[in-house]
Design a protein around this motif. Structure first.
Motif, mmCIF file in Angstrom:
data_model
loop_
_atom_site.group_PDB
_atom_site.id
_atom_site.type_symbol
_atom_site.label_atom_id
_atom_site.label_comp_id
_atom_site.label_asym_id
_atom_site.label_seq_id
_atom_site.Cartn_x
_atom_site.Cartn_y
_atom_site.Cartn_z
ATOM 1 N N ARG A 114 0.836 -1.205 0.000
ATOM 2 C CA ARG A 114 0.000 0.000 0.000
ATOM 3 C C ARG A 114 0.873 1.258 0.000
ATOM 4 N N ASN A 115 2.024 1.207 0.669
ATOM 5 C CA ASN A 115 2.936 2.346 0.641
ATOM 6 C C ASN A 115 3.523 2.547 -0.752
ATOM 7 N N ARG A 116 3.860 1.430 -1.420
ATOM 8 C CA ARG A 116 4.430 1.526 -2.769
ATOM 9 C C ARG A 116 3.401 1.989 -3.777
ATOM 10 N N LEU A 117 2.147 1.640 -3.535
ATOM 11 C CA LEU A 117 1.101 1.955 -4.507
ATOM 12 C C LEU A 117 0.440 3.300 -4.245
ATOM 13 N N SER A 118 1.146 4.192 -3.554
ATOM 14 C CA SER A 118 0.580 5.524 -3.366
ATOM 15 C C SER A 118 0.429 6.230 -4.703
ATOM 16 N N THR A 119 1.252 5.808 -5.708
ATOM 17 C CA THR A 119 1.077 6.264 -7.081
ATOM 18 C C THR A 119 0.629 5.070 -7.909
ATOM 19 N N PRO A 120 -0.636 5.029 -8.359
ATOM 20 C CA PRO A 120 -1.162 3.875 -9.085
ATOM 21 C C PRO A 120 -0.390 3.602 -10.364
ATOM 22 N N GLU A 121 -0.345 2.331 -10.753
ATOM 23 C CA GLU A 121 0.361 1.933 -11.955
ATOM 24 C C GLU A 121 -0.568 1.789 -13.155
ATOM 25 N N ARG A 122 -1.806 2.140 -13.014
ATOM 26 C CA ARG A 122 -2.722 2.025 -14.137
ATOM 27 C C ARG A 122 -3.160 3.404 -14.588
ATOM 28 N N GLN A 123 -3.787 3.482 -15.735
ATOM 29 C CA GLN A 123 -4.250 4.746 -16.258
ATOM 30 C C GLN A 123 -5.262 5.366 -15.314
ATOM 31 N N PRO A 124 -5.197 6.661 -15.061
ATOM 32 C CA PRO A 124 -6.162 7.300 -14.162
ATOM 33 C C PRO A 124 -7.590 7.068 -14.629
ATOM 34 N N GLY A 125 -8.456 6.734 -13.691
ATOM 35 C CA GLY A 125 -9.866 6.567 -13.994
ATOM 36 C C GLY A 125 -10.249 5.189 -14.456
ATOM 37 N N THR A 126 -9.263 4.287 -14.621
ATOM 38 C CA THR A 126 -9.613 2.946 -15.097
ATOM 39 C C THR A 126 -9.752 1.994 -13.937
ATOM 40 N N ASP A 127 -10.468 0.907 -14.165
ATOM 41 C CA ASP A 127 -10.628 -0.121 -13.152
ATOM 42 C C ASP A 127 -9.423 -1.045 -13.172
ATOM 43 N N VAL A 128 -9.288 -1.861 -12.140
ATOM 44 C CA VAL A 128 -8.254 -2.887 -12.144
ATOM 45 C C VAL A 128 -8.607 -3.904 -13.216
ATOM 46 N N ILE A 129 -7.636 -4.239 -14.067
ATOM 47 C CA ILE A 129 -7.908 -5.172 -15.147
ATOM 48 C C ILE A 129 -7.066 -6.420 -14.974
ATOM 49 N N THR A 130 -7.274 -7.387 -15.834
ATOM 50 C CA THR A 130 -6.624 -8.677 -15.708
ATOM 51 C C THR A 130 -5.106 -8.509 -15.639
ATOM 52 N N PRO A 131 -4.441 -9.135 -14.670
ATOM 53 C CA PRO A 131 -2.985 -8.991 -14.560
ATOM 54 C C PRO A 131 -2.275 -9.525 -15.793
ATOM 55 N N THR A 132 -1.244 -8.833 -16.201
ATOM 56 C CA THR A 132 -0.467 -9.241 -17.370
ATOM 57 C C THR A 132 0.981 -9.450 -16.967
ATOM 58 N N LEU A 133 1.777 -9.928 -17.930
ATOM 59 C CA LEU A 133 3.125 -10.367 -17.613
ATOM 60 C C LEU A 133 4.015 -9.253 -17.059
ATOM 61 N N LEU A 134 3.990 -8.076 -17.667
ATOM 62 C CA LEU A 134 4.984 -7.064 -17.340
ATOM 63 C C LEU A 134 4.470 -5.873 -16.552
ATOM 64 N N SER A 135 3.150 -5.607 -16.563
ATOM 65 C CA SER A 135 2.650 -4.432 -15.840
ATOM 66 C C SER A 135 2.001 -4.837 -14.535
ATOM 67 N N GLY A 136 1.850 -3.843 -13.646
ATOM 68 C CA GLY A 136 1.144 -4.084 -12.395
ATOM 69 C C GLY A 136 2.015 -4.550 -11.258
ATOM 70 N N TRP A 137 3.352 -4.662 -11.485
ATOM 71 C CA TRP A 137 4.216 -5.076 -10.362
ATOM 72 C C TRP A 137 5.542 -4.306 -10.368
ATOM 73 N N ARG A 138 5.474 -3.057 -10.884
ATOM 74 C CA ARG A 138 6.620 -2.145 -10.884
ATOM 75 C C ARG A 138 7.841 -2.782 -11.539
ATOM 76 N N PHE A 139 7.609 -3.416 -12.683
ATOM 77 C CA PHE A 139 8.670 -4.094 -13.428
ATOM 78 C C PHE A 139 8.931 -3.393 -14.750
ATOM 79 N N LEU A 140 7.858 -2.848 -15.325
ATOM 80 C CA LEU A 140 7.938 -2.210 -16.632
ATOM 81 C C LEU A 140 7.900 -0.693 -16.464
ATOM 82 N N SER A 141 8.827 0.003 -17.114
ATOM 83 C CA SER A 141 8.881 1.462 -16.968
ATOM 84 C C SER A 141 9.096 2.138 -18.314
ATOM 85 N N CYS A 142 8.735 3.409 -18.354
ATOM 86 C CA CYS A 142 8.882 4.227 -19.543
ATOM 87 C C CYS A 142 10.327 4.720 -19.646
ATOM 88 N N GLY A 143 10.952 4.521 -20.816
ATOM 89 C CA GLY A 143 12.333 4.945 -20.992
ATOM 90 C C GLY A 143 12.496 6.437 -21.141
#
Length: 588
Positions: free
Chosen positions: A326-355
């Motif tokens: 909960r401390n890490r997720l103070s900044t959500p990893e999904r698009q603002p205003g969207t619901d939680v969607i099906t987990p995928t391989l690279l997103s949703g666990w602070r693994f994939l980032s914008c270069g």
């Protein structure tokens, strides 16, 4: 108005009855407010038979209000005094002086002084010798008031000592959190209140479990509150145990907008209060001041170790993991205003980032028409402001990353020192993750405790910088608490090192890593794994993936996936001896 009441010159004597009780009782004990009022009514009836009628014109009751604590506001007492000042009464009757005040002779005399200023006489049912219209009566009045304060001070000191003793073993004081109840059990030499899941209200327990899972899935407190409210699940404030008029009034009073008349409902603050309460993880609770408010924190013993005498809805390690997430997720990893969607391989666990901006990347589910075609699911930068947005096809990136890891593993040269150390380090991570040595759960819990106590130290330091600890006594308390936490921090670090050494003796490379088959075939090991197992596998070898621009800024040509994706390989242990040892144990 005369200083002394003379019933002979009155057509009727107007009487106020006042009763007070520190905690509500429904029995017929002599300290219950109903018993106090009944005794006062009997005295009024007896006096009416002696001549001038005595009539009760007001009854005032304060329940759960101390007569000793100067910070407590007694609402009905203040209403009564307003009536006294308005000359609406001639006599005030209490069951005994201690019901009026326990603050001592000075306070009692000040109250009687105000009574006299308005021609009001004070009477006590159990102390008929009190007559504040005479010097002797005033002296007796002061003596009894002083004795009442002395008795109250003795009880307060005894109670304070008992509370400290109960707190030392983690016994719970006060109302348990939503979904929990208290039972009386012996802990050491004391019988204390121990929290456990509320079997009388299993739906509350199920609701808390759902909230935990929703929070782990990345849902915000606001979204969780909206979900529970849409299902018409009653909020904690409307549960039978908590829905007293007094508590509901307190909830409403705490609202920022006092004109807000909406009923009690699930709010983000409510969700936060439930999920952050240490009790649901079995930990004892300590109230700590943060700014102007008090928050619930984990209570610890003298050595800094968390006290956990309770039976939580989830295990302590899971609760600590939840707080960290909960401390890490103070900044959500999904698009603002969207619901939680099906987990995928690279997103949703602070693994994939914008270069481009370094922010986390979320995902879209596709389905939006673009040039007459349905858009494919994609990974999207969650913070596109400043670089126009960045996205990449999900299927293409997933396949590229997976094939790169499997390809490097398949071509690893075990005669090459660096390749051998790289595989050995991954095998060591696998051993810890899968508990091959029977210690991984213990290690994860210890790491969670370490991170929690380190956050607590950071918060304490921030509180001191904010000026919340003033004076010598408060600073001494601050230093003692920090030292307590530092000692436990060192204990956790030593335990982790011990567990790592124990786990190292069981390191083995899984055979499926070198099966030789197409790693992404439909019948492969990779295909049979869940998305969480696939993530786990990638984390043995990678620390993350970055995605660059989709078009060359000069030529405007599309950039292929293999040139856009940058894989950050997991670092080897800086200790070369440790790498050699791991390689030897892993058989590589």
């Amino acid at each position: 108005m005369p200083d002394q009441l003379d019933p002979a010159h009155l057509d009727v004597v107007r009487v106020y009855l006042y009763a007070r009780q520190s905690s509500a009782r429904t029995d017929g004990s002599e300290v219950s407010t109903e018993s106090q009022l009944a005794a006062g009514r009997a005295l009024v009836a007896a006096r009416s038979l002696q001549g001038v009628p005595w009539v009760i014109v007001g009854e005032f009751v304060d329940v759960g209000r101390s007569g000793w604590d100067p910070s407590v506001v007694r609402a009905d007492f203040e209403k009564m005094m307003t009536g006294v000042r308005a000359n609406e009464a001639d006599v005030v009757i209490v069951n005994e002086l201690s019901r009026l005040t326990r603050k001592g002779a000075h306070d009692a005399l000040e109250i009687d002084k105000e009574f006299k200023a308005h021609g009001v006489r004070f009477m006590s049912v159990l102390e008929p010798f009190l007559d504040t219209s005479s010097p002797i009566g005033v002296a007796i009045f002061a003596l009894i008031a002083a004795l009442a304060k002395q008795d109250s001070d003795i009880k307060a000191n005894r109670l304070r000592g008992a509370k400290q003793e109960i707190a030392s073993v983690g016994g719970h004081l006060g109302m348990p959190p939503y979904g929990m109840r208290t039972v009386r059990e012996q802990v050491g030499k004391l019988v204390v209140s121990v929290m456990e899941p509320d079997e009388d209200n299993p739906d509350h327990v199920d609701t808390v479990k759902r909230m935990i899972e929703m929070s782990f899935a990345g849902m915000s407190d606001n979204k969780i509150a909206h979900e529970l409210e849409s299902e018409e699940i009653p909020p904690p404030g409307l549960s039978e145990r908590r829905a007293t008029e007094k508590r509901k009034a307190a909830y409403l009073k705490r609202r920022l907008n006092q004109n807000d008349k909406t009923p009690l409902m699930w709010r983000p603050q409510t969700v936060h209060a439930v999920l952050s309460h240490p009790g649901i993880g079995g930990f004892a609770v300590k109230r700590v001041k943060r700014g102007k408010a008090y928050v619930n924190t984990v209570a610890r013993d003298a050595a800094g170790k968390p006290l956990a005498p309770h039976r939580g809805i989830i295990k302590g390690a899971r609760w600590l993991e939840l707080q960290a997430k909960r401390n890490r997720l103070s900044t959500p990893e999904r698009q603002p205003g969207t619901d939680v969607i099906t987990p995928t391989l690279l997103s949703g666990w602070r693994f994939l980032s914008c270069g481009l901006c370094g922010g986390g990347m979320g995902q879209s589910t596709g389905g939006v028409k673009r040039n007459g075609k349905l858009a494919e699911p994609a990974y999207l930068c969650s913070n596109p402001r400043g670089h126009g947005g960045l996205g990449i096809r999900r299927a293409a990136l997933d396949e590229y990353v997976a094939r790169r890891v499997w390809a490097r593993l398949a071509t690893a040269d075990m005669d090459d020192e660096r390749d051998r150390d790289w595989v050995a380090a991954a095998a060591q991570r696998f051993a810890l993750q899968h508990d091959l040595a029977g210690v991984a759960n213990d290690r994860r819990e210890t790491v969670a405790h370490l991170e929690h106590v380190q956050r607590s130290i950071t918060e304490l330091q921030a509180d001191r910088q904010a000026g919340l600890y003033k004076g010598r006594a408060e600073l001494e308390t601050w230093r003692a608490t920090v030292q307590q936490y530092r000692d436990y921090e060192a204990e956790c670090e030593a335990r982790i090192a011990e567990l790592d050494e124990k786990a190292a003796t069981q390191i083995r490379v899984p055979a499926e890593w070198f099966s030789g088959e197409d790693p992404l075939a439909k019948d492969s090991v990779w295909a049979a794994w869940s998305v969480y197992e696939q993530r786990e596998f990638l984390a043995f070898f990678l620390d993350g993936v970055q995605v660059g621009r989709g078009r060359d800024p000069e030529t405007r040509k599309l950039v292929p996936v293999e040139e856009r994706a940058t894989l950050t390989w997991a670092e080897l242990d800086k200790d070369e001896d440790a790498n050699e040892e791991a390689a030897e144990l892993a058989g590589v």
